[in-house]
Scaffold this motif. Sequence first.
Motif, short mmCIF file in Angstrom:
data_model
loop_
_atom_site.label_atom_id
_atom_site.label_comp_id
_atom_site.label_asym_id
_atom_site.label_seq_id
_atom_site.Cartn_x
_atom_site.Cartn_y
_atom_site.Cartn_z
N ARG A 157 0.83 -1.21 0.00
CA ARG A 157 0.00 0.00 0.00
C ARG A 157 0.86 1.26 0.00
NH1 ARG A 157 -4.78 -1.26 -2.06
NH2 ARG A 157 -5.85 -2.90 -0.91
N MET A 158 1.91 1.23 -0.81
CA MET A 158 2.77 2.40 -0.91
C MET A 158 2.35 3.24 -2.11
SD MET A 158 6.43 0.84 0.35
CE MET A 158 7.25 2.44 0.40
N SER A 159 3.03 4.36 -2.32
CA SER A 159 2.57 5.35 -3.29
C SER A 159 2.67 4.88 -4.74
CB SER A 159 3.38 6.64 -3.14
OG SER A 159 4.76 6.40 -3.37
N ALA A 160 3.59 3.96 -5.02
CA ALA A 160 3.76 3.48 -6.39
C ALA A 160 4.36 2.08 -6.35
CB ALA A 160 4.67 4.42 -7.19
N ARG A 161 4.14 1.34 -7.41
CA ARG A 161 4.78 0.03 -7.57
C ARG A 161 6.15 0.26 -8.18
NH1 ARG A 161 4.73 -3.40 -12.17
NH2 ARG A 161 5.25 -5.58 -11.69
N SER A 162 7.18 -0.12 -7.46
CA SER A 162 8.52 0.16 -7.95
C SER A 162 9.54 -0.73 -7.23
CB SER A 162 8.88 1.63 -7.71
OG SER A 162 10.20 1.91 -8.14
#
Length: 485
Positions: free
Chosen positions: A333-338
């Motif tokens: 649930r972080m700001s972006a998939r990276s």
Amino acid sequence: MVSRIIPVEAFDLVIFGGTGDLARRKILPGLFRRYCAGQMPDGARVIGAARSDMDAAGYKDMVADAIREFGGGRSCEDGTLDAFLDRLHYVAIDARGETGWSELTDLMRDSVQVRAYYFSVAPSLFGDLAERLHSHGLADDQSRIVVEKPFGRDLQTARALNASLAEHFDESQIYRIDHYLGKETVQNLMAVRFGNTLFEPLWNAQYVDHIQITVAETVGVGGRGEYYDKSGAMRDMVQNHLMQLLCLIAMEPPAKFDPGAVRDEKLKVIRALDKVEPHHIVRGQYAAGPDNPDFREAVGDARSKTESFVAMKVGISNWRWAGIPFYLRTGKRMSARSSEITVVFKARNHSIFEEDGEDHRNVLSIRLQPNEGITMKVTIKEPGPGGMRLVDVPLDMSFAEALGEDGGDPPDAYERLIMDVIRGNQTLFMRGDEVEAAWAWTDPIIDGWTARGDVPKPYDSGSNGPTDADQLLARDGRIWREVRP
């Protein structure tokens, strides 16, 4: 550019759990893509084995649907799919009983060079499958087994699992698969380090300031709540995926590029890892967002102390890396998939540009997903009049752009690793002692959390984790590299 494909021998590949989610989403579509690429020789067969009571025709229908949904846009209307399905067989089997084993034995061929067995099942069944393969005469010197993580949940269970498999298979026949190691950029990391004169002389404590490894996900625990509440980010991600990336970035050059030499050097890194102090670790749990429940609701435990986020500062006590911090970070649930590895080089000892007060540093970024590629930040003069003004610009190589059509259709991680199993190449698979060494380092960290009664810090869904993670670097005068989609 012409790529050189190493041919494979004819094989029988049995997928235990052949109707499961992993088989449908990754394994079977990946095999179809390799078939389309001409890497499945005449006579190669794929045999699904599972508890589901279906016949061969029903299994082929299921596989066809999976390929249409997850095959990555491959054409299925020109007869290629039908030709691939003709190679499929199915056996309804009981991993802990005798149902189906005689049928599987009759189906296997003595004439093929390679027999591979993919254990796409719960780890609790690994030992049962290994024992039955042996007792039914299906395990010989040419047999190979592929096992999925988790490889235990601590050192004790990992040792027990290794011992169980070793009763019937030699270590050279066991392929512990970690799909991160099959990614094109991960392998390019070794090519960048050891194939270029430019980087390896600088790859040490004299020139590197610090290294960051981030694996960020936008998804929550989803339907894996029960499993994840018993595992957490430390067991699910750090002990295996991030540990493997750390080993590849930090290991010494192997004497040659072969499985034994590469895995020996990775093991040395794990054994050189320092003990992690409690104030060098941050744990977190994601809070509810506009479209998702919080972590505790997602796992069904209102008092859960399991982490969905981990950040830590790690040291390696050897000649190459003494005193250089490695910052690891992973979360849901972080700001972006990276997923990205960032090597930050030290500042210049002396700047001749006295009017330029900025701290210009070279930064090498290896991007694993999405949009795999490598970027090197260098300092140049800003175009235009007005003096020597410096600006940082990227030397950017996106694999898709750089290789273009000549780069072909590169296989995804599972495709590559499955073909490596057939070829007998263990370079990108974990060895038993490597797995145990990783758990020996991880267990004290988890035991410390339990003994202290640590509670994860809450963080907003869609953020970059708890603010304490920022302080972990800020205390050292550093900042995390931005998580970018």
